[in-house]
Scaffold this motif. Structure first.
Motif, PDB file in Angstrom:
ATOM      1  N   LEU A  62       0.819  -1.211   0.000  1.00 43.37           N
ATOM      2  CA  LEU A  62       0.000   0.000   0.000  1.00 43.37           C
ATOM      3  C   LEU A  62       0.856   1.267   0.000  1.00 43.37           C
ATOM      4  CD1 LEU A  62      -2.820  -1.031   2.522  1.00 43.37           C
ATOM      5  CD2 LEU A  62      -2.946  -0.919   0.026  1.00 43.37           C
ATOM      6  N   THR A  63       1.999   1.238   0.703  1.00 45.95           N
ATOM      7  CA  THR A  63       2.888   2.401   0.741  1.00 45.95           C
ATOM      8  C   THR A  63       3.428   2.724  -0.644  1.00 45.95           C
ATOM      9  OG1 THR A  63       3.517   1.904   3.022  1.00 45.95           O
ATOM     10  CG2 THR A  63       4.973   3.365   1.793  1.00 45.95           C
ATOM     11  N   ASN A  64       3.641   1.704  -1.455  1.00 47.75           N
ATOM     12  CA  ASN A  64       4.150   1.901  -2.815  1.00 47.75           C
ATOM     13  C   ASN A  64       3.109   2.518  -3.745  1.00 47.75           C
ATOM     14  OD1 ASN A  64       6.621   0.820  -2.094  1.00 47.75           O
ATOM     15  ND2 ASN A  64       6.103  -1.252  -2.779  1.00 47.75           N
ATOM     16  N   ASN A  65       1.850   2.525  -3.316  1.00 50.01           N
ATOM     17  CA  ASN A  65       0.792   2.993  -4.208  1.00 50.01           C
ATOM     18  C   ASN A  65      -0.089   4.095  -3.614  1.00 50.01           C
ATOM     19  OD1 ASN A  65       0.706   0.907  -6.660  1.00 50.01           O
ATOM     20  ND2 ASN A  65       1.179  -0.237  -4.796  1.00 50.01           N
ATOM     21  N   TYR A  66       0.017   4.315  -2.291  1.00 50.48           N
ATOM     22  CA  TYR A  66      -0.812   5.324  -1.634  1.00 50.48           C
ATOM     23  C   TYR A  66       0.047   6.140  -0.662  1.00 50.48           C
ATOM     24  CZ  TYR A  66      -4.846   2.717  -3.412  1.00 50.48           C
ATOM     25  OH  TYR A  66      -5.756   2.094  -4.222  1.00 50.48           O
ATOM     26  N   SER A  67      -0.415   7.344  -0.378  1.00 59.32           N
ATOM     27  CA  SER A  67       0.305   8.210   0.545  1.00 59.32           C
ATOM     28  C   SER A  67      -0.203   8.036   1.971  1.00 59.32           C
ATOM     29  CB  SER A  67       0.153   9.677   0.124  1.00 59.32           C
ATOM     30  OG  SER A  67      -1.219  10.066   0.173  1.00 59.32           O
ATOM     31  N   LYS A  68       0.649   8.333   2.928  1.00 62.62           N
ATOM     32  CA  LYS A  68       0.296   8.358   4.349  1.00 62.62           C
ATOM     33  C   LYS A  68      -0.351   7.058   4.823  1.00 62.62           C
ATOM     34  CE  LYS A  68      -0.243  13.382   4.446  1.00 62.62           C
ATOM     35  NZ  LYS A  68      -1.155  14.516   4.736  1.00 62.62           N
ATOM     36  N   ILE A  69       0.273   5.929   4.518  1.00 61.90           N
ATOM     37  CA  ILE A  69      -0.168   4.636   5.037  1.00 61.90           C
ATOM     38  C   ILE A  69       0.530   4.420   6.378  1.00 61.90           C
ATOM     39  CG2 ILE A  69      -0.140   2.135   4.716  1.00 61.90           C
ATOM     40  CD1 ILE A  69      -2.093   3.564   2.888  1.00 61.90           C
ATOM     41  N   ARG A  70      -0.235   4.342   7.425  1.00 51.94           N
ATOM     42  CA  ARG A  70       0.341   4.218   8.770  1.00 51.94           C
ATOM     43  C   ARG A  70       0.420   2.746   9.186  1.00 51.94           C
ATOM     44  NH1 ARG A  70      -1.673   7.436  14.228  1.00 51.94           N
ATOM     45  NH2 ARG A  70       0.089   6.817  15.545  1.00 51.94           N
ATOM     46  N   ASP A  71       1.577   2.339   9.635  1.00 49.95           N
ATOM     47  CA  ASP A  71       1.814   0.954  10.048  1.00 49.95           C
ATOM     48  C   ASP A  71       1.638   0.841  11.568  1.00 49.95           C
ATOM     49  OD1 ASP A  71       2.634  -1.603  10.512  1.00 49.95           O
ATOM     50  OD2 ASP A  71       4.681  -1.341   9.762  1.00 49.95           O
ATOM     51  N   HIS A  72       0.540   0.241  12.004  1.00 45.87           N
ATOM     52  CA  HIS A  72       0.299   0.048  13.435  1.00 45.87           C
ATOM     53  C   HIS A  72       0.927  -1.255  13.947  1.00 45.87           C
ATOM     54  CE1 HIS A  72      -2.322   3.469  14.051  1.00 45.87           C
ATOM     55  NE2 HIS A  72      -3.019   3.146  12.985  1.00 45.87           N
ATOM     56  N   GLY A  73       1.476  -2.045  13.026  1.00 47.97           N
ATOM     57  CA  GLY A  73       2.178  -3.250  13.435  1.00 47.97           C
ATOM     58  C   GLY A  73       1.273  -4.415  13.787  1.00 47.97           C
ATOM     59  N   VAL A  74       1.879  -5.399  14.432  1.00 39.97           N
ATOM     60  CA  VAL A  74       1.184  -6.616  14.843  1.00 39.97           C
ATOM     61  C   VAL A  74       0.797  -6.503  16.308  1.00 39.97           C
ATOM     62  CG1 VAL A  74       1.434  -9.097  15.235  1.00 39.97           C
ATOM     63  CG2 VAL A  74       2.294  -8.077  13.132  1.00 39.97           C
ATOM     64  N   ARG A  75      -0.426  -6.871  16.621  1.00 46.58           N
ATOM     65  CA  ARG A  75      -0.913  -6.779  17.989  1.00 46.58           C
ATOM     66  C   ARG A  75      -1.580  -8.090  18.395  1.00 46.58           C
ATOM     67  NH1 ARG A  75      -3.464  -0.633  18.481  1.00 46.58           N
ATOM     68  NH2 ARG A  75      -1.598   0.474  17.770  1.00 46.58           N
ATOM     69  N   GLN A  76      -1.739  -8.225  19.700  1.00 45.21           N
ATOM     70  CA  GLN A  76      -2.396  -9.413  20.247  1.00 45.21           C
ATOM     71  C   GLN A  76      -3.737  -9.010  20.836  1.00 45.21           C
ATOM     72  OE1 GLN A  76       0.371 -11.234  23.026  1.00 45.21           O
ATOM     73  NE2 GLN A  76       2.076 -10.247  22.001  1.00 45.21           N
ATOM     74  N   GLY A  77      -4.739  -9.846  20.683  1.00 45.56           N
ATOM     75  CA  GLY A  77      -6.040  -9.498  21.235  1.00 45.56           C
ATOM     76  C   GLY A  77      -6.939 -10.711  21.372  1.00 45.56           C
ATOM     77  N   PRO A  78      -7.905 -10.654  22.301  1.00 44.59           N
ATOM     78  CA  PRO A  78      -8.830 -11.779  22.523  1.00 44.59           C
ATOM     79  C   PRO A  78     -10.034 -11.715  21.586  1.00 44.59           C
ATOM     80  CG  PRO A  78      -9.197 -10.102  24.183  1.00 44.59           C
ATOM     81  CD  PRO A  78      -8.089  -9.595  23.315  1.00 44.59           C
TER      82      PRO A  78
END
Length: 574
Positions: free
Chosen positions: A500-516
C-alpha cells in the motif's frame, strides 16, 4: 447549654450534608441521560459502537454505585434502552440479547419499582420479535401477570399471551399456591455460564461455576423413528443457575444441536445436551476457575482420561501444559522461529478466508454509509482467487454472500476442514475520525486498552466481557498455534503495508498486535485478523470501496502468506 448548641449544630450539619450526596447522584444521572439524548440525536456519533457501550456502562455503573438511589431503577432501565438502540444499528443478535438480560435484571433487582413490569414487557418483545424465542417471551408475559397483577402492563401481557399461547394465559391467571417451607442447601454453587466450541473431531461444552459442585451424568439414546436425538445430561447438586442463563440455547455445531437447562429438584440444576450424534464422550471438573468440561464426539475417540478423570485427586498446583504454553507467549514483536511447524515444508493445501460480519451484522459503518461487511467481502473474494492462482492451494470462504454467520462457526468450519490457515478480513473504526492505518492481530491476551477496544468492537462485546474472555482462553490456548500465528501476522502486516505504501500516501503501520478475538478462539491452525483500513476515516472509507485498493490489500496478504510458507520451509530444512 454548650452541649445542646453543639448537638443542634451537628444535627444541622448532618441534615445539610445528606441531600448533597443525593443531589450529586441526581446530577450524575441527569448528565448520563443528557449524553444518551445527545447520542440519539447525532446521526454520525450513533454509528460508533464505542459511544453506545460507554453510555450503557455509565448507566449500569450508576446503579452499582447508588443501588438505593431513587434513580437507580431508571438508570438500569435506560441501560437496556441504550442497548436496544444499539441493536437497531448493529443488527447484532448479541446486542438484543444483552438488552433483554438488562431488562430482566430490572425486575430481579428492583421488583418494587414501577419500571419492573415495563422492563419485562420490553424483554418479552425482544425474545418474541427479534430472538424468535416464543417460549422465553411467554415466560415473561406470564411472570408479569403473576408478579404484578395490578400493574399497567397486565393488559398488554394478557393480549400477548392470547396471541402466543392461550394455555399459558390460563395458567398465569391461576392464583399462586402457598409456598412450602424448604431448607436451603448450605453454600450452593452458581452456574454462571454455558459456553461451547467446535474443535477438530469433537465439540466441547464448558459449565462455568462460582465454586466446586458435585455432579452426576448419563446418556439417553436417540430414536430416529420418533425423531428424538441422543442426549447427554449432567445433574449439578447444590447448584442454582444464574438468571442470565436461558432455558434453551440453540447451537450451530456439527455435533451439538442445543443446550437445555432446568431444575428438576430443589437446589439441583440439570443441563441437557441435545446431540446430532454421540459415540464418545468424557466429562471432568477443573478448578481456578471452577468449571465442568464436557467433550463429545460423533465417532470413537481414545480420550486421554488420565488427565481428566473427575474422580482423580487434584495434585498440588504446578505448571501444566497450558501454563507452559502461556509462558512462551511472544511479546508484540517479530517472533523467534524456534517452533516445530504442523505444516510440512511450508506446503499450504487449504486456507479458509473469513469476511467479517455479514447479514444483520453490518460491522462498522463509515461517514458516508459504507458498511464494513460489504467491503471486506469484496476483498476476501479477490484474496481467495489470488491465493488459488498464485499459491496453487484450495481456498474456502466462510461466506460468499451477505449472510450472517456466528463467530464460533467461522473457525469451526476451518477446524472441520482441517485448514492450514485461517485469515479473517475486517475494517477498523474509531471515534477519532482522523485515526488511520493498517494492523494485524493474532489470538492472545490483550496487552493494551487499544487492542482490547478493537476486540470488543469486533466481538460485539463490552471491554469487561473481553476480560472475561481472557479467562476462557486458558482452556483454549493449548490448541492455538501462537508462535505460527504471530509469524503469519508479522509477514502479512509487513507485506500489506509495503504494497500500500508503494501505491498510496500516508499509510500508517500500526504493526502486529495481540487481542482476545472471538472469531479466532478455538482455531487449531495459525490464524490472524487483518484490519485493512479505518472505515471511520473518510479518506480510507473511500479507499476501501476502490477496486484498486482492494486488489492491493489482497496482493499484500498473498505475499505475506507466501513469505510465511517460505520461512516454514527453511525452518524444516535446517
Amino acid at each position: 447549654m454548650v452541649l445542646r448548641i453543639v448537638a443542634v449544630f451537628l444535627g444541622l450539619l448532618i441534615t445539610a450534608s445528606a441531600p448533597a450526596f443525593g443531589d450529586q447522584a441526581s446530577l450524575q444521572f441527569q448528565r448520563i441521560r443528557g449524553d444518551y439524548s445527545s447520542l440519539m440525536k447525532s446521526t454520525r456519533d450513533k454509528l460508533y459502537r464505542d459511544n453506545w457501550l460507554r453510555i450503557i456502562d455509565e448507566f449500569q455503573r450508576f446503579t452499582n454505585d447508588y443501588p438505593s438511589h431513587r434513580k437507580s431503577p431508571a438508570a438500569l432501565y435506560m441501560a437496556g434502552r441504550a442497548c436496544e438502540e444499539l441493536h437497531r444499528i448493529s443488527f447484532a443478535k448479541t446486542d438484543a440479547l444483552q438488552a433483554a438480560e438488562i431488562y430482566d435484571y430490572v425486575d430481579v433487582k428492583f421488583p418494587q419499582s414501577s419500571l419492573a413490569d415495563d422492563a419485562l414487557v420490553l424483554s418479552a418483545k425482544i425474545y418474541d420479535s427479534i430472538l424468535k424465542d416464543t417460549q422465553e417471551a411467554v415466560n415473561r408475559y406470564a411472570k408479569i401477570i403473576k408478579k404484578y397483577p395490578f400493574g399497567d402492563q397486565v393488559k398488554p401481557a394478557k393480549e400477548a399471551l392470547t396471541r402466543l399461547s392461550p394455555y399459558a394465559l390460563e395458567a398465569a391467571s391461576r392464583p399462586e399456591p402457598e409456598p412450602i417451607a424448604q431448607t436451603q442447601p448450605k453454600g450452593p454453587s452458581r452456574l454462571t455460564e454455558i459456553r461451547s466450541e467446535s474443535r477438530s473431531g469433537y465439540s466441547r461444552v464448558v459449565l462455568d461455576l462460582t465454586g466446586p459442585a458435585d455432579f452426576s451424568y448419563n446418556t439417553l439414546p436417540g430414536n430416529t423413528k420418533k425423531k428424538v436425538s441422543p442426549r447427554l445430561y449432567v445433574d449439578l447438586r447444590d447448584t442454582t443457575p444464574s438468571p442470565k442463563i436461558r432455558s434453551r440455547q440453540d447451537v450451530q455445531d456439527p455435533i451439538l444441536k442445543r443446550v437445555r437447562t432446568g431444575q428438576p429438584g430443589t437446589g439441583q440444576t440439570r443441563v441437557v445436551l441435545d446431540l446430532h450424534a454421540l459415540q464418545s464422550y468424557r466429562i471432568f471438573a477443573l478448578q481456578n476457575p471452577a468449571r465442568i468440561v464436557i467433550d463429545i464426539a460423533a465417532k470413537k475417540i481414545a480420550w486421554d482420561d488420565s488427565a481428566s478423570s473427575p474422580q482423580s485427586p487434584r495434585p498440588p498446583p504446578q505448571p501444566d501444559h497450558i501454563s507452559k504454553v502461556l509462558g512462551k507467549i511472544p511479546a508484540e514483536k517479530s517472533p523467534a522461529i524456534d517452533f516445530a511447524s504442523t505444516i510440512p515444508n511450508g506446503e499450504l493445501k487449504l486456507i479458509v478466508v473469513d469476511p467479517g460480519h455479514g447479514g444483520k451484522d453490518p460491522g462498522a459503518v463509515g461517514p458516508n454509509g459504507v458498511k464494513e461487511k460489504n467491503v471486506v467481502l469484496a476483498i476476501a473474494k479477490i484474496l481467495a482467487k489470488r491465493l488459488k492462482d498464485e499459491l496453487h492451494c484450495k481456498v474456502v470462504l466462510t461466506r460468499n454472500n451477505d449472510k450472517f454467520l456466528p463467530l464460533e462457526e467461522r473457525t469451526g468450519l476451518a477446524n472441520r476442514l482441517n485448514a492450514d490457515l485461517f485469515i479473517s478480513i475486517h475494517a477498523n473504526a474509531s471515534p477519532n475520525r482522523k485515526a488511520n492505518g493498517i494492523e494485524t492481530y493474532y489470538l492472545n491476551f490483550s496487552k493494551n486498552n487499544a487492542a482490547a477496544s478493537v476486540a470488543a468492537r469486533e466481538n460485539g462485546t463490552t471491554l469487561k466481557e473481553v476480560s472475561d474472555l481472557e479467562l476462557i482462553l486458558f482452556d483454549l490456548m493449548a490448541n492455538s498455534k501462537i508462535n505460527e500465528s504471530s509469524l503469519l501476522a508479522n509477514k502479512v502486516q509487513k507485506s500489506v503495508v509495503r504494497e500500500l505504501t508503494n501505491n498510496y500516501s500516508k499509510i500508517r503501520d500500526h504493526g502486529v498486535r495481540q487481542g482476545p478475538f472471538h472469531v479466532l478462539v478455538g482455531a487449531t491452525m495459525p490464524s490472524i485478523l487483518v484490519e485493512t483500513a479505518y472505515i471511520s476515516n473518510r479518506k480510507e472509507e473511500g479507499r476501501l470501496i476502490s477496486r484498486n485498493y482492494q486488489e492491493r490489500v489482497a496482493k499484500g496478504i498473498v505475499t505475506g502468506v507466501r513469505n510465511f510458507a517460505s520461512t516454514l520451509d527453511m525452518v524444516a530444512k535446517r
